[in-house]
Design a protein around this motif. Structure first.
Motif, PDB file in Angstrom:
ATOM      1  N   ASN A  89       0.826  -1.203   0.000  1.00 35.19           N
ATOM      2  CA  ASN A  89       0.000   0.000   0.000  1.00 35.19           C
ATOM      3  C   ASN A  89       0.862   1.255   0.000  1.00 35.19           C
ATOM      4  O   ASN A  89       0.604   2.213  -0.736  1.00 35.19           O
ATOM      5  N   THR A  90       1.906   1.238   0.815  1.00 28.13           N
ATOM      6  CA  THR A  90       2.813   2.385   0.876  1.00 28.13           C
ATOM      7  C   THR A  90       3.530   2.586  -0.452  1.00 28.13           C
ATOM      8  O   THR A  90       3.728   3.724  -0.898  1.00 28.13           O
ATOM      9  N   ALA A  91       3.934   1.496  -1.088  1.00 27.48           N
ATOM     10  CA  ALA A  91       4.623   1.597  -2.374  1.00 27.48           C
ATOM     11  C   ALA A  91       3.712   2.199  -3.439  1.00 27.48           C
ATOM     12  O   ALA A  91       4.157   2.995  -4.278  1.00 27.48           O
ATOM     13  N   LEU A  92       2.427   1.832  -3.424  1.00 30.40           N
ATOM     14  CA  LEU A  92       1.497   2.408  -4.397  1.00 30.40           C
ATOM     15  C   LEU A  92       1.314   3.903  -4.144  1.00 30.40           C
ATOM     16  O   LEU A  92       1.294   4.703  -5.093  1.00 30.40           O
ATOM     17  N   ASP A  93       1.166   4.288  -2.890  1.00 27.81           N
ATOM     18  CA  ASP A  93       1.036   5.712  -2.575  1.00 27.81           C
ATOM     19  C   ASP A  93       2.246   6.491  -3.081  1.00 27.81           C
ATOM     20  O   ASP A  93       2.100   7.591  -3.643  1.00 27.81           O
ATOM     21  N   ALA A  94       3.434   5.920  -2.870  1.00 28.82           N
ATOM     22  CA  ALA A  94       4.651   6.605  -3.311  1.00 28.82           C
ATOM     23  C   ALA A  94       4.712   6.696  -4.833  1.00 28.82           C
ATOM     24  O   ALA A  94       5.116   7.726  -5.394  1.00 28.82           O
ATOM     25  N   ALA A  95       4.308   5.630  -5.525  1.00 27.80           N
ATOM     26  CA  ALA A  95       4.341   5.635  -6.992  1.00 27.80           C
ATOM     27  C   ALA A  95       3.363   6.652  -7.557  1.00 27.80           C
ATOM     28  O   ALA A  95       3.667   7.367  -8.522  1.00 27.80           O
ATOM     29  N   ILE A  96       2.161   6.734  -6.970  1.00 25.14           N
ATOM     30  CA  ILE A  96       1.179   7.711  -7.439  1.00 25.14           C
ATOM     31  C   ILE A  96       1.690   9.135  -7.204  1.00 25.14           C
ATOM     32  O   ILE A  96       1.568  10.006  -8.079  1.00 25.14           O
ATOM     33  N   ALA A  97       2.263   9.380  -6.020  1.00 29.49           N
ATOM     34  CA  ALA A  97       2.785  10.708  -5.729  1.00 29.49           C
ATOM     35  C   ALA A  97       3.885  11.094  -6.712  1.00 29.49           C
ATOM     36  O   ALA A  97       3.931  12.238  -7.194  1.00 29.49           O
ATOM     37  N   ALA A  98       4.770  10.135  -7.030  1.00 29.68           N
ATOM     38  CA  ALA A  98       5.848  10.424  -7.979  1.00 29.68           C
ATOM     39  C   ALA A  98       5.300  10.683  -9.371  1.00 29.68           C
ATOM     40  O   ALA A  98       5.770  11.579 -10.092  1.00 29.68           O
ATOM     41  N   ALA A  99       4.287   9.913  -9.770  1.00 21.79           N
ATOM     42  CA  ALA A  99       3.702  10.099 -11.099  1.00 21.79           C
ATOM     43  C   ALA A  99       3.001  11.446 -11.210  1.00 21.79           C
ATOM     44  O   ALA A  99       3.097  12.141 -12.237  1.00 21.79           O
ATOM     45  N   GLU A 100       2.288  11.833 -10.155  1.00 21.05           N
ATOM     46  CA  GLU A 100       1.611  13.125 -10.188  1.00 21.05           C
ATOM     47  C   GLU A 100       2.606  14.277 -10.177  1.00 21.05           C
ATOM     48  O   GLU A 100       2.405  15.291 -10.857  1.00 21.05           O
ATOM     49  N   GLU A 101       3.683  14.119  -9.438  1.00 19.20           N
ATOM     50  CA  GLU A 101       4.727  15.144  -9.430  1.00 19.20           C
ATOM     51  C   GLU A 101       5.368  15.265 -10.807  1.00 19.20           C
ATOM     52  O   GLU A 101       5.635  16.376 -11.293  1.00 19.20           O
ATOM     53  N   LYS A 102       5.582  14.124 -11.438  1.00 18.15           N
ATOM     54  CA  LYS A 102       6.169  14.133 -12.773  1.00 18.15           C
ATOM     55  C   LYS A 102       5.220  14.770 -13.778  1.00 18.15           C
ATOM     56  O   LYS A 102       5.647  15.493 -14.686  1.00 18.15           O
ATOM     57  N   ALA A 103       3.925  14.514 -13.616  1.00 19.75           N
ATOM     58  CA  ALA A 103       2.941  15.091 -14.531  1.00 19.75           C
ATOM     59  C   ALA A 103       2.885  16.605 -14.389  1.00 19.75           C
ATOM     60  O   ALA A 103       2.640  17.327 -15.373  1.00 19.75           O
ATOM     61  N   ARG A 104       3.069  17.102 -13.175  1.00 21.73           N
ATOM     62  CA  ARG A 104       3.061  18.549 -12.970  1.00 21.73           C
ATOM     63  C   ARG A 104       4.340  19.215 -13.472  1.00 21.73           C
ATOM     64  O   ARG A 104       4.352  20.401 -13.764  1.00 21.73           O
ATOM     65  N   ARG A 105       5.390  18.429 -13.536  1.00 21.99           N
ATOM     66  CA  ARG A 105       6.678  18.999 -13.931  1.00 21.99           C
ATOM     67  C   ARG A 105       6.791  19.071 -15.447  1.00 21.99           C
ATOM     68  O   ARG A 105       6.448  18.117 -16.159  1.00 21.99           O
ATOM     69  N   VAL A 106       7.258  20.206 -15.940  1.00 25.75           N
ATOM     70  CA  VAL A 106       7.442  20.375 -17.378  1.00 25.75           C
ATOM     71  C   VAL A 106       8.705  19.637 -17.807  1.00 25.75           C
ATOM     72  O   VAL A 106       9.797  19.920 -17.303  1.00 25.75           O
ATOM     73  N   ILE A 107       8.540  18.699 -18.734  1.00 26.04           N
ATOM     74  CA  ILE A 107       9.683  17.917 -19.207  1.00 26.04           C
ATOM     75  C   ILE A 107      10.344  18.666 -20.361  1.00 26.04           C
ATOM     76  O   ILE A 107       9.673  19.022 -21.337  1.00 26.04           O
ATOM     77  N   PRO A 108      11.624  18.963 -20.264  1.00 26.66           N
ATOM     78  CA  PRO A 108      12.287  19.693 -21.348  1.00 26.66           C
ATOM     79  C   PRO A 108      12.196  18.936 -22.672  1.00 26.66           C
ATOM     80  O   PRO A 108      12.229  17.693 -22.707  1.00 26.66           O
ATOM     81  N   ASP A 109      12.062  19.709 -23.755  1.00 28.27           N
ATOM     82  CA  ASP A 109      12.022  19.107 -25.088  1.00 28.27           C
ATOM     83  C   ASP A 109      13.372  18.468 -25.419  1.00 28.27           C
ATOM     84  O   ASP A 109      14.430  19.006 -25.057  1.00 28.27           O
ATOM     85  N   LEU A 110      13.328  17.327 -26.115  1.00 29.71           N
ATOM     86  CA  LEU A 110      14.564  16.607 -26.427  1.00 29.71           C
ATOM     87  C   LEU A 110      15.506  17.466 -27.262  1.00 29.71           C
ATOM     88  O   LEU A 110      16.718  17.504 -27.014  1.00 29.71           O
ATOM     89  N   ALA A 111      14.949  18.190 -28.257  1.00 26.81           N
ATOM     90  CA  ALA A 111      15.805  19.028 -29.107  1.00 26.81           C
ATOM     91  C   ALA A 111      16.457  20.133 -28.294  1.00 26.81           C
ATOM     92  O   ALA A 111      17.628  20.487 -28.520  1.00 26.81           O
ATOM     93  N   HIS A 112      15.718  20.660 -27.316  1.00 25.62           N
ATOM     94  CA  HIS A 112      16.274  21.719 -26.477  1.00 25.62           C
ATOM     95  C   HIS A 112      17.436  21.201 -25.635  1.00 25.62           C
ATOM     96  O   HIS A 112      18.457  21.876 -25.484  1.00 25.62           O
ATOM     97  N   VAL A 113      17.291  19.985 -25.106  1.00 27.22           N
ATOM     98  CA  VAL A 113      18.364  19.397 -24.302  1.00 27.22           C
ATOM     99  C   VAL A 113      19.589  19.144 -25.166  1.00 27.22           C
ATOM    100  O   VAL A 113      20.723  19.425 -24.767  1.00 27.22           O
ATOM    101  N   ARG A 114      19.356  18.609 -26.374  1.00 25.37           N
ATOM    102  CA  ARG A 114      20.505  18.322 -27.256  1.00 25.37           C
ATOM    103  C   ARG A 114      21.218  19.622 -27.649  1.00 25.37           C
ATOM    104  O   ARG A 114      22.451  19.666 -27.731  1.00 25.37           O
ATOM    105  N   HIS A 115      20.453  20.682 -27.898  1.00 22.49           N
ATOM    106  CA  HIS A 115      21.079  21.967 -28.235  1.00 22.49           C
ATOM    107  C   HIS A 115      21.943  22.455 -27.070  1.00 22.49           C
ATOM    108  O   HIS A 115      23.045  22.967 -27.274  1.00 22.49           O
ATOM    109  N   SER A 116      21.446  22.277 -25.835  1.00 23.19           N
ATOM    110  CA  SER A 116      22.216  22.706 -24.664  1.00 23.19           C
ATOM    111  C   SER A 116      23.504  21.895 -24.533  1.00 23.19           C
ATOM    112  O   SER A 116      24.558  22.450 -24.198  1.00 23.19           O
ATOM    113  N   ILE A 117      23.430  20.591 -24.810  1.00 25.96           N
ATOM    114  CA  ILE A 117      24.632  19.750 -24.740  1.00 25.96           C
ATOM    115  C   ILE A 117      25.638  20.168 -25.807  1.00 25.96           C
ATOM    116  O   ILE A 117      26.850  20.281 -25.552  1.00 25.96           O
TER     117      ILE A 117
END
Length: 453
Positions: free
Chosen positions: A291-319
């Motif tokens: 039960n605790t593991a599921l709560d943690a996984a949901i929290a991580a997924a929701e946090e990831k969904a709220r977080r803006v993921i950088p575009d792949l092309a933008h990351v490659r340009h920075s590298i």
């Protein structure tokens, strides 16, 4: 002048009074320390009679050390009163040392005698303690049949795994009680024979065995209550877990969430059917962890969904930008090694280190990585930007070092002393002007403009 001599006289009088107080304190401390040695010697004899020689070793050693140092104190006091005149400073130093030695002796003897106070009190109460051990053993033995009946009754409801922690408690408690009674008998016989140290060891053993037996019997009675509490908590966790599975269906469906949901469903399915023997402790632990593991996984997924993921092309340009700036900084520093100081070199080394961290994050060369996982893009972007920033700082510091190292007088005077090519027939360098400019760092400004465009 009269005021000056009057002040000096008062200061001498005050110092003489302080010396007199110190001398009286030294004499009083000597008398008290000598009396303390005599009293502690009597206490040591009594302690050896009650406890034996082994437990009193530290007090005996302390007494010997105190006698040795007190002899020094008496010798210092004798020097203060012999026929050889002493200066006030000599007397003052000796008296201060006497007070110090006596205080140390008193503190050491206090520490050693206090450590023996409880064992001595216990030894004095040995007959009472032995009687108490026998009384406790008799009372506990009357509870053992009831404990056996309790274990038998619990075995009809709970699995062997659940009962493993108390199933053998009645038999172990019975053995411990027999050992406690035997040790009490040994303690009594050794005490009557005057073997106090052995008697005290046997008494400690008897007391500890009786205490452990009581703990084992109490654990059998407590098990049933704790098992009922675990079953009640398990029912609440089951209901909560089923609700969590429903909620998880509306959460972001990441692989971690799907895996945690499957693990929780398996834990629920593994619960025993009604009427079967159960292990409420083990079932509760497994279900709570899932039960605790599921709560943690949901929290991580929701946090990831709220977080803006950088575009792949933008990351490659920075590298790519970081690699380009690193390349320029390396070339400039390599071309002007004699002119570049520690700051620029340090920034370049740190930039290289950060760039290597980026390669390790992506499991290989970041420049040629076929893909950058979404979970790693934010960190990859931060590392590449950090590497580019440090490389840019390195280049700026290198330009500063190059500018400060130029010979005075301007480019027309830069000949000979800096190893440049000789002037041409008309005072110019011809083809060597461009090389001299590069070696002197004159094109660095242009490079910087291009890098920070």
């Amino acid at each position: 002048m009269a005021g000056f001599w009057g002040r000096r006289k008062r200061e001498r009088e005050e110092l003489d009074a302080q010396d007199a107080d110190l001398a009286r304190n030294a004499q009083r401390a000597l008398v008290e320390a000598d009396e303390r040695i005599r009293v502690t010697t009597d206490e040591l004899a009594f302690a050896e009679a009650e406890l034996g020689a082994g437990p009193t070793t530290e007090l005996r050693d302390a007494l010997e050390a105190v006698r040795t140092h007190l002899a020094e104190a008496f010798h210092l006091h004798q020097l203060n009163h012999d026929e050889i005149p002493d200066t006030p400073e000599e007397s003052r130093t000796r008296n201060a040392r006497i007070v110090q030695l006596c205080a140390w002796a008193d503190e050491l003897l206090d520490d050693r005698t206090e450590a023996l106070a409880e064992p001595i009190e216990r030894a004095r109460r040995a007959p009472e303690i032995i009687a108490g051990v026998r009384r406790d053993a008799e009372g506990l033995r009357s509870r053992i049949p009831q404990a056996r009946d309790t274990v038998a009754r619990l075995a009809q409801r709970y699995s062997a795994d659940a009962l493993g922690q108390v199933a053998d408690n009645p038999a172990e408690a019975d053995q411990l009680l027999r050992f406690a009674e035997h040790s009490a008998d040994v303690a009594e016989r050794r005490r009557d024979a005057g073997q106090r140290e052995q008697a005290n060891v046997a008494l400690e053993t008897a007391t500890e065995a009786a205490r452990r037996a009581a703990t084992l019997v109490d654990a059998v009675e407590a098990f049933e209550i704790e098992a009922l509490r675990a079953e009640s908590t398990l029912a609440a966790i089951v209901e909560d877990s089923r609700g969590d599975l429903v909620t998880a269906r509306s959460a972001p469906q990441t692989p971690a969430v799907a895996e945690a949901m499957a693990a929780l469903q398996s834990a629920l399915a593994a619960l025993p059917s009604p009427g079967a023997k159960t292990d409420p402790f083990g079932d509760l632990t497994r279900l709570r962890d899932a039960n605790t593991a599921l709560d943690a996984a949901i929290a991580a997924a929701e946090e990831k969904a709220r977080r803006v993921i950088p575009d792949l092309a933008h990351v490659r340009h920075s590298i790519d930008d970081a690699d380009r700036q690193l390349h320029v900084a390396r070339d400039v520093i390599a071309g002007h090694r004699g002119w570049i100081g520690a700051d620029a070199r340090t920034r370049l080394a740190e930039a290289d280190r950060v760039r290597q961290d980026l390669d390790r994050l992506l499991g290989g060369s970041a420049a040629t990585a076929p893909d950058i996982p979404e979970d790693d893009r934010e960190q990859a972007l931060a590392l590449s930007r950090r590497a580019a920033f440090l490389a840019g700082e390195s280049l700026q510091l290198a330009q500063r070092d190059i500018d400060s190292s130029r010979p005075p007088g301007g480019p027309d005077q830069w000949n000979g002393g800096w190893g440049g090519p000789p002037r041409g027939p008309r005072g110019g360098r011809g083809g060597g002007d461009l090389m001299g400019g590069i070696l002197g760092g004159l094109v660095i400004g242009g490079l910087l403009d291009g890098m920070f465009d």
